[in-house]
Scaffold this motif. Structure first.
Motif, PDB file in Angstrom:
ATOM      1  N   ILE A 235      63.185 -18.957  -7.671  1.00 16.35           N
ATOM      2  CA  ILE A 235      64.262 -18.027  -8.001  1.00 16.35           C
ATOM      3  C   ILE A 235      64.795 -18.275  -9.409  1.00 16.35           C
ATOM      4  N   VAL A 236      65.019 -19.529  -9.751  1.00 10.04           N
ATOM      5  CA  VAL A 236      65.530 -19.869 -11.082  1.00 10.04           C
ATOM      6  C   VAL A 236      64.530 -19.469 -12.166  1.00 10.04           C
ATOM      7  N   GLY A 237      63.262 -19.712 -11.918  1.00  7.72           N
ATOM      8  CA  GLY A 237      62.241 -19.345 -12.891  1.00  7.72           C
ATOM      9  C   GLY A 237      62.153 -17.845 -13.101  1.00  7.72           C
ATOM     10  N   VAL A 238      62.218 -17.093 -12.002  1.00  8.02           N
ATOM     11  CA  VAL A 238      62.168 -15.626 -12.105  1.00  8.02           C
ATOM     12  C   VAL A 238      63.436 -15.106 -12.778  1.00  8.02           C
ATOM     13  N   ALA A 239      64.579 -15.662 -12.414  1.00  6.98           N
ATOM     14  CA  ALA A 239      65.846 -15.230 -13.023  1.00  6.98           C
ATOM     15  C   ALA A 239      65.869 -15.533 -14.519  1.00  6.98           C
ATOM     16  N   ALA A 240      65.274 -16.645 -14.916  1.00  9.36           N
ATOM     17  CA  ALA A 240      65.234 -17.002 -16.336  1.00  9.36           C
ATOM     18  C   ALA A 240      64.376 -16.037 -17.150  1.00  9.36           C
ATOM     19  N   ALA A 241      63.483 -15.329 -16.476  1.00 11.72           N
ATOM     20  CA  ALA A 241      62.644 -14.338 -17.143  1.00 11.72           C
ATOM     21  C   ALA A 241      63.335 -12.983 -17.244  1.00 11.72           C
TER      22      ALA A 241
ATOM     23  N   GLY B 122      64.623 -32.473  -7.371  1.00 11.36           N
ATOM     24  CA  GLY B 122      64.944 -31.055  -7.314  1.00 11.36           C
ATOM     25  C   GLY B 122      65.427 -30.531  -8.655  1.00 11.36           C
ATOM     26  N   ALA B 123      66.279 -31.299  -9.326  1.00 13.26           N
ATOM     27  CA  ALA B 123      66.785 -30.897 -10.634  1.00 13.26           C
ATOM     28  C   ALA B 123      65.650 -30.786 -11.646  1.00 13.26           C
ATOM     29  N   MET B 124      64.721 -31.722 -11.607  1.00 13.60           N
ATOM     30  CA  MET B 124      63.588 -31.684 -12.526  1.00 13.60           C
ATOM     31  C   MET B 124      62.721 -30.458 -12.285  1.00 13.60           C
ATOM     32  N   ALA B 125      62.502 -30.125 -11.014  1.00 15.55           N
ATOM     33  CA  ALA B 125      61.670 -28.964 -10.682  1.00 15.55           C
ATOM     34  C   ALA B 125      62.320 -27.669 -11.157  1.00 15.55           C
ATOM     35  N   MET B 126      63.620 -27.514 -10.928  1.00 17.28           N
ATOM     36  CA  MET B 126      64.311 -26.301 -11.339  1.00 17.28           C
ATOM     37  C   MET B 126      64.393 -26.192 -12.854  1.00 17.28           C
ATOM     38  N   ALA B 127      64.607 -27.297 -13.536  1.00 17.29           N
ATOM     39  CA  ALA B 127      64.650 -27.284 -14.993  1.00 17.29           C
ATOM     40  C   ALA B 127      63.300 -26.855 -15.576  1.00 17.29           C
ATOM     41  N   ALA B 128      62.226 -27.349 -14.984  1.00 15.78           N
ATOM     42  CA  ALA B 128      60.887 -27.002 -15.478  1.00 15.78           C
ATOM     43  C   ALA B 128      60.590 -25.521 -15.288  1.00 15.78           C
TER      44      ALA B 128
ATOM     45  N   GLN C  71      74.846 -14.950 -12.789  1.00 20.57           N
ATOM     46  CA  GLN C  71      75.202 -16.290 -12.330  1.00 20.57           C
ATOM     47  C   GLN C  71      74.144 -16.889 -11.409  1.00 20.57           C
ATOM     48  N   ALA C  72      73.006 -16.229 -11.315  1.00 24.88           N
ATOM     49  CA  ALA C  72      71.972 -16.672 -10.378  1.00 24.88           C
ATOM     50  C   ALA C  72      71.458 -18.073 -10.699  1.00 24.88           C
ATOM     51  N   ILE C  73      71.188 -18.321 -11.972  1.00 25.50           N
ATOM     52  CA  ILE C  73      70.608 -19.623 -12.323  1.00 25.50           C
ATOM     53  C   ILE C  73      71.571 -20.774 -12.049  1.00 25.50           C
TER      54      ILE C  73
ATOM     55  N   ILE D 283      63.909 -25.964  -0.005  1.00 27.07           N
ATOM     56  CA  ILE D 283      64.982 -25.857  -0.999  1.00 27.07           C
ATOM     57  C   ILE D 283      64.417 -25.895  -2.413  1.00 27.07           C
ATOM     58  N   VAL D 284      63.604 -26.901  -2.703  1.00 29.74           N
ATOM     59  CA  VAL D 284      63.127 -27.104  -4.079  1.00 29.74           C
ATOM     60  C   VAL D 284      62.223 -25.971  -4.532  1.00 29.74           C
TER      61      VAL D 284
END
Length: 227
Positions: free
Chosen positions: A31-37, A209-215, A170-172, A24-25
């Motif tokens: 995915i969040v990191g790629v979407a943020a780019a 998990g929240a910390m990892a996705m935020a980073a 809305q992915a992130i 999950i993490v």
């Protein structure tokens, strides 16, 4: 009727929780990191699928290698103990007796117990009481590898499914929320299976998990602006 204890679950439970949590993490963060780019849907899904496959294989091989090392150490210790029992049975009997007296058993009774246990299964008695090796806690490399790979894949499938179903814009937030809910549920389920505090376990895995996705979101956004 015998008591039910949770220790019998530690072998597969540790590998299952580790695999699902990592699935999950790591996949959600990727995915969040790629979407943020500001990558398009195909790039996001490609990254997620690649993360799922690579992560599952990495978890399986890592668990197999690490638990195999533990199993090798256990076998070496048992071989050494077998040789000591064959060469110096009286010394080993005294050693087992001292272990029991150290736990509060009267010396004469401790010796009688040691004699009876060694007559029944000398290596098993020393493995359990001297080395701390038991059937319940012994290393099982294949079980650990398969459990971790399977649960990693199941965990990774959740954020990947969210990314596939939600609009790219809305992915992130969608992937993040889905993953945090899944992590909280995983923490609660693992705590229940292991007899631990449900709230503490859920909070622990959700926070990390929240910390990892935020980073990764921050890194992805920064990378997207630079590129």
């Amino acid at each position: 009727m015998g008591e039910h204890h949770y220790i019998h679950r530690t072998g597969w439970l540790r590998a299952a929780v580790l695999g699902a949590n990592d699935g999950i993490v790591s996949t959600a963060s990727l995915i969040v990191g790629v979407a943020a780019a500001a990558t398009d849907r195909s790039g996001i899904l490609l990254a997620g699928v690649a993360g799922l496959v690579a992560g599952a294989m990495s978890m399986a091989s890592g668990e197999y290698v690490s638990v195999s090392s533990q199993a090798d150490t256990e076998r070496a210790d048992l071989k050494k103990e077998r040789a000591a029992l064959d060469d110096s049975p009286e010394v080993e009997l005294e050693e087992l007796t001292q272990i029991y007296t150290g736990r509060g058993v009267e010396i004469a009774l401790a010796r009688r117990v040691a004699v009876q246990l060694m007559a029944h299964d000398d290596l098993g008695a020393h493995a359990r009481d001297e080395l701390g090796i038991s059937e319940t806690l012994s290393a099982r490399p294949v079980q650990a590898a398969l459990t971790s790979a399977l649960t990693f894949s199941l965990g990774a499938a959740l954020p990947l499914a969210a990314a596939a179903l939600l609009p790219v814009g809305q992915a992130i937030p969608g992937v993040s929320l889905t993953s945090l809910i899944a992590l909280a549920a995983l923490g609660a389920l693992s705590a229940r299976a292991g007899g631990a505090n449900i709230f503490r376990a859920a909070l622990r895995v959700t926070l990390w998990g929240a910390m990892a996705m935020a980073a990764t979101a921050a890194i992805g956004a920064l990378f997207g602006r630079v590129v």
